[in-house]
Scaffold this motif. Structure first.
Motif, PDB file in Angstrom:
ATOM      1  N   VAL A  75       0.863  -1.186   0.000  1.00 33.05           N
ATOM      2  CA  VAL A  75       0.000   0.000   0.000  1.00 33.05           C
ATOM      3  C   VAL A  75       0.898   1.235   0.000  1.00 33.05           C
ATOM      4  CG1 VAL A  75      -1.639   1.334   1.375  1.00 33.05           C
ATOM      5  CG2 VAL A  75      -1.940  -1.131   1.143  1.00 33.05           C
ATOM      6  N   ASN A  76       0.567   2.189  -0.809  1.00 33.44           N
ATOM      7  CA  ASN A  76       1.366   3.407  -0.914  1.00 33.44           C
ATOM      8  C   ASN A  76       1.276   4.209   0.380  1.00 33.44           C
ATOM      9  OD1 ASN A  76       2.675   5.751  -1.613  1.00 33.44           O
ATOM     10  ND2 ASN A  76       1.276   6.320  -3.262  1.00 33.44           N
ATOM     11  N   PRO A  77       2.371   4.336   1.126  1.00 35.50           N
ATOM     12  CA  PRO A  77       2.316   5.081   2.393  1.00 35.50           C
ATOM     13  C   PRO A  77       2.070   6.569   2.211  1.00 35.50           C
ATOM     14  CG  PRO A  77       4.593   4.512   1.863  1.00 35.50           C
ATOM     15  CD  PRO A  77       3.728   3.817   0.844  1.00 35.50           C
ATOM     16  N   LYS A  78       2.222   7.075   0.980  1.00 37.35           N
ATOM     17  CA  LYS A  78       2.033   8.497   0.710  1.00 37.35           C
ATOM     18  C   LYS A  78       0.716   8.785  -0.008  1.00 37.35           C
ATOM     19  CE  LYS A  78       7.038   9.282   0.391  1.00 37.35           C
ATOM     20  NZ  LYS A  78       8.154   9.726  -0.492  1.00 37.35           N
ATOM     21  N   ALA A  79      -0.156   7.784  -0.092  1.00 41.87           N
ATOM     22  CA  ALA A  79      -1.405   7.977  -0.846  1.00 41.87           C
ATOM     23  C   ALA A  79      -2.259   9.077  -0.234  1.00 41.87           C
ATOM     24  CB  ALA A  79      -2.183   6.669  -0.909  1.00 41.87           C
ATOM     25  N   LEU A  80      -2.376   9.107   1.080  1.00 43.71           N
ATOM     26  CA  LEU A  80      -3.197  10.139   1.727  1.00 43.71           C
ATOM     27  C   LEU A  80      -2.570  11.524   1.593  1.00 43.71           C
ATOM     28  CD1 LEU A  80      -4.305   8.153   4.880  1.00 43.71           C
ATOM     29  CD2 LEU A  80      -5.825   9.087   3.134  1.00 43.71           C
ATOM     30  N   THR A  81      -1.257  11.590   1.636  1.00 42.95           N
ATOM     31  CA  THR A  81      -0.580  12.875   1.448  1.00 42.95           C
ATOM     32  C   THR A  81      -0.850  13.429   0.060  1.00 42.95           C
ATOM     33  OG1 THR A  81       1.163  12.203   2.987  1.00 42.95           O
ATOM     34  CG2 THR A  81       1.655  14.021   1.488  1.00 42.95           C
ATOM     35  N   GLU A  82      -0.772  12.548  -0.946  1.00 39.66           N
ATOM     36  CA  GLU A  82      -1.054  12.976  -2.311  1.00 39.66           C
ATOM     37  C   GLU A  82      -2.519  13.379  -2.467  1.00 39.66           C
ATOM     38  OE1 GLU A  82      -0.617  13.739  -6.465  1.00 39.66           O
ATOM     39  OE2 GLU A  82       0.633  13.878  -4.673  1.00 39.66           O
ATOM     40  N   ALA A  83      -3.409  12.632  -1.821  1.00 38.81           N
ATOM     41  CA  ALA A  83      -4.835  12.974  -1.881  1.00 38.81           C
ATOM     42  C   ALA A  83      -5.082  14.351  -1.270  1.00 38.81           C
ATOM     43  CB  ALA A  83      -5.656  11.911  -1.166  1.00 38.81           C
ATOM     44  N   ALA A  84      -4.422  14.629  -0.151  1.00 38.98           N
ATOM     45  CA  ALA A  84      -4.580  15.933   0.497  1.00 38.98           C
ATOM     46  C   ALA A  84      -4.054  17.054  -0.396  1.00 38.98           C
ATOM     47  CB  ALA A  84      -3.854  15.933   1.844  1.00 38.98           C
ATOM     48  N   ARG A  85      -2.952  16.802  -1.083  1.00 38.12           N
ATOM     49  CA  ARG A  85      -2.405  17.806  -2.006  1.00 38.12           C
ATOM     50  C   ARG A  85      -3.401  18.115  -3.122  1.00 38.12           C
ATOM     51  NH1 ARG A  85       0.278  18.496  -6.826  1.00 38.12           N
ATOM     52  NH2 ARG A  85      -0.075  16.330  -7.414  1.00 38.12           N
ATOM     53  N   LEU A  86      -3.997  17.065  -3.681  1.00 40.55           N
ATOM     54  CA  LEU A  86      -4.969  17.263  -4.761  1.00 40.55           C
ATOM     55  C   LEU A  86      -6.211  17.987  -4.259  1.00 40.55           C
ATOM     56  CD1 LEU A  86      -4.547  13.769  -6.426  1.00 40.55           C
ATOM     57  CD2 LEU A  86      -3.967  15.954  -7.484  1.00 40.55           C
ATOM     58  N   ALA A 145      -4.049  11.104 -10.973  1.00 44.87           N
ATOM     59  CA  ALA A 145      -4.315   9.824 -10.315  1.00 44.87           C
ATOM     60  C   ALA A 145      -3.445   9.646  -9.072  1.00 44.87           C
ATOM     61  CB  ALA A 145      -4.080   8.672 -11.282  1.00 44.87           C
ATOM     62  N   ILE A 146      -3.935   8.845  -8.154  1.00 41.42           N
ATOM     63  CA  ILE A 146      -3.211   8.504  -6.934  1.00 41.42           C
ATOM     64  C   ILE A 146      -2.900   7.017  -6.971  1.00 41.42           C
ATOM     65  CG2 ILE A 146      -3.321   8.379  -4.408  1.00 41.42           C
ATOM     66  CD1 ILE A 146      -5.521  10.590  -4.608  1.00 41.42           C
ATOM     67  N   ILE A 147      -1.640   6.660  -6.898  1.00 46.68           N
ATOM     68  CA  ILE A 147      -1.298   5.236  -6.801  1.00 46.68           C
ATOM     69  C   ILE A 147      -1.587   4.809  -5.374  1.00 46.68           C
ATOM     70  CG2 ILE A 147       0.540   3.526  -6.949  1.00 46.68           C
ATOM     71  CD1 ILE A 147       1.882   5.308  -9.014  1.00 46.68           C
ATOM     72  N   ILE A 148      -2.613   3.992  -5.204  1.00 42.89           N
ATOM     73  CA  ILE A 148      -2.984   3.569  -3.856  1.00 42.89           C
ATOM     74  C   ILE A 148      -2.232   2.312  -3.441  1.00 42.89           C
ATOM     75  CG2 ILE A 148      -5.003   2.177  -4.556  1.00 42.89           C
ATOM     76  CD1 ILE A 148      -6.396   3.326  -2.023  1.00 42.89           C
ATOM     77  N   ALA A 149      -1.855   1.476  -4.414  1.00 36.98           N
ATOM     78  CA  ALA A 149      -1.167   0.237  -4.065  1.00 36.98           C
ATOM     79  C   ALA A 149      -0.481  -0.351  -5.280  1.00 36.98           C
ATOM     80  CB  ALA A 149      -2.153  -0.776  -3.476  1.00 36.98           C
ATOM     81  N   LYS A 150       0.556  -1.145  -5.030  1.00 35.46           N
ATOM     82  CA  LYS A 150       1.218  -1.970  -6.045  1.00 35.46           C
ATOM     83  C   LYS A 150       0.703  -3.398  -5.858  1.00 35.46           C
ATOM     84  CE  LYS A 150       4.263  -0.527  -8.346  1.00 35.46           C
ATOM     85  NZ  LYS A 150       5.685  -0.271  -8.102  1.00 35.46           N
ATOM     86  N   SER A 151       0.344  -4.038  -6.965  1.00 33.40           N
ATOM     87  CA  SER A 151      -0.359  -5.319  -6.879  1.00 33.40           C
ATOM     88  C   SER A 151       0.516  -6.508  -7.252  1.00 33.40           C
ATOM     89  CB  SER A 151      -1.596  -5.297  -7.779  1.00 33.40           C
ATOM     90  OG  SER A 151      -1.233  -5.012  -9.110  1.00 33.40           O
TER      91      SER A 151
END
Length: 529
Positions: A75-86, A145-151
């Protein structure tokens, strides 16, 4: 009486306004689309941060517990940070940064990401953080787009049958029946998208690996024309065949992704072929009446009673009736008599050693391994791929130096010409056949037929092929219908696939991952605010 009616009308309108002002709920997440999420953001019902939280809750509940889909490597540990930026950009400007603004994406872990490891499913690359993004990853980030996870994937993308790697214990599991395979190699992406771990997904396809998992998870999978999408920064298996593409729940969302990722990239010379062949937007071809008058060629060589499961065969024939009912002219059937002979005549020429060593060199001095030989010596890979790695590394000739290389290239060109001749002589727009002639196999079953039809036409020719849901067999096991087209005929494929999707609505979500109950804010949500 009039006053009473006016009063009731006002109450009705007020109730509607209240309903429309309700915040976005976990139940709304199920099967949602890019368009509906953007509508919710514009109306103030949803932020990118809230959306990421909702998906993270589902990953937490269903990936490593509950049905244990085992689809996510990281899971991308920075996903929420990127979401907040957007969210801050949208709040300040009132505008989205791009067509995928705030949309969480599941990215197969063979796409380079500069801020997260790219493992290619192998323990040997667990700590490999590339110096930059893959071209496709860069384009989706630029689109918001936000990368939420690598699969998860079949390690080194070597198998179209299963998704098992050394980076995770165990197989990725099919959310429609967790005892069954997701197919490979993009099975982790497909399971995650089917289970609503993200809005859209990215896969790669060398022989089957976008369309196979899409078929097994009732999804839409686009294998585009070779040269439409750059492979730069994607860990290679065989560059004669490799391509990336979208795995989504709807044709519309897949077309949105294609709008973003298609284009010329100087780092991948094959993309020179797409000059002048990309429309302003693929969304212009979403026509629910697109099948009216279309000429559909049935390619029965890939689906006969002898080589098919009876229920899949019945579904395919039903799909032909559905195409007719939607206004298509079905030409039953179109044949290429030499197909089997050609496909059996190809020499096996490993490309992994040369292509992967070049990929490793582009990772720079911090790469944990400099060669395939080094990875083999580390013993940090799944035992199932040992022979493949050893055989590839032992073949030190450049692929083009093999005696069979010229023959293989001639066979590819011969197949291209035969398919174009067959389509032109019958006047068909596309060919159709089941993506798999059998349902998903049980995990560990390598004896019963897999039934894949994905390798036969598109990979050796480089022509595009899209898989869309065709219905369900037995105990709710998905099946896919494949549309195969001429080079750079993505607009036609999108029009026909969309019309079929809208006429049938075959997709339904898996029962193993239902909507989560609404819950109080947890520590993660509080910390992100």
């Amino acid at each position: 009486m009039i006053k009473r009616l006016l009063s009731l009308f006002c109450l009705f309108v007020f109730a509607g306004l209240v309903a429309n002002s309700q915040p976005f709920k976990p139940t709304h997440l199920r099967e949602t689309t890019v368009s509906s999420l953007h509508d919710a953001m514009r109306s103030g019902k949803l932020t990118a941060v809230q959306l990421v939280h909702l998906y993270l809750d589902r990953i937490e509940a269903y990936d490593k517990q509950g049905p244990y889909l085992n689809a996510i490597i990281l899971v991308n540990p920075k996903a929420l940070t990127e979401a907040a930026r957007l969210d801050s950009i949208y709040k300040a400007t009132g505008k989205f940064v791009g067509p995928l603004h705030g949309i969480p994406v599941i990215v197969k872990d063979n796409y380079d990401t500069y801020d997260m490891p790219t493992t290619n499913g192998t323990l040997a690359m667990k700590n490999s953080i590339p110096p930059d993004d893959a071209y496709v990853v860069r384009k989706i980030r630029e689109a918001g787009a936000i990368i939420i996870a690598k699969s998860n994937l079949a390690e080194f993308a070597t198998s179209g049958q299963v998704s098992v790697s050394s980076i995770l214990p165990g197989y990725s599991r099919n959310p429609y029946d967790t005892k069954r395979t997701t197919a490979g190699s993009s099975g982790g992406t497909a399971a995650a998208v089917a289970a609503d771990f993200g809005t859209i997904g990215l896969g790669t396809d060398t022989g089957s690996s976008i369309r196979g998992p899409s078929s097994h998870q009732s999804l839409v999978g686009f294998r585009p024309t070779l040269g439409l999408v750059s492979r730069d920064g994607i860990a290679p298996l065989a560059l004669t065949n490799d391509t990336g593409g979208p795995i989504c729940r709807t044709v519309e969302d897949a077309a949105r992704v294609l709008d973003v990722i298609a284009g010329y990239d100087k780092a991948d010379t094959v993309t020179r072929r797409n000059a002048g062949k990309i429309p302003a937007s693929y969304l212009a071809f979403l026509d629910k009446n697109g099948l009216k008058g279309a000429r559909i060629g049935v390619f029965r060589q890939l689906c006969t009673p002898k080589n098919s499961d009876p229920q899949v065969y019945a579904l395919f024939n039903k799909a032909l009736d559905e195409l007719r009912a939607a206004g298509a002219i079905v030409i039953d059937s179109v044949r290429v008599p030499e197909l089997d002979t050609i496909n059996k005549s190809f020499d096996t020429i490993p490309q992994l050693r040369r292509d992967f060593n070049l990929y490793l060199a582009n990772l720079g001095p911090k790469a944990p391994h400099k060669s395939l030989t080094s990875i083999i010596k580390s013993r940090q890979f799944h035992p199932s791929i040992e022979k493949t790695l050893l055989d590839s590394d032992a073949d030190t000739l450049a692929p083009e130096a093999h005696k069979g290389w010229g023959k293989n290239m001639a066979l590819r060109e011969r197949l291209r010409q035969l398919l174009l001749r067959a389509m032109d002589s019958t006047g068909v727009d596309v060919l159709v056949y089941p993506s798999f002639s059998y349902p998903p196999r049980l995990i560990g079953d390598l004896n019963t037929p897999s039934g894949t039809n994905n390798n036969a036409l598109s990979p050796p020719t480089g022509f595009p092929a899209f898989s869309v849901p065709m219905g369900f067999t037995y105990d709710n096991l998905p099946a896919g219908l494949q549309f195969f087209g001429r080079p750079f005929s993505e607009p036609t494929l999108i029009k026909l696939c969309y019309a079929y999707e809208q006429a049938t609505h075959h997709r339904r979500p898996p029962e193993s991952t239902p909507p989560l109950p609404r819950k109080k804010k947890n520590k993660r949500e509080i910390a992100s605010r």
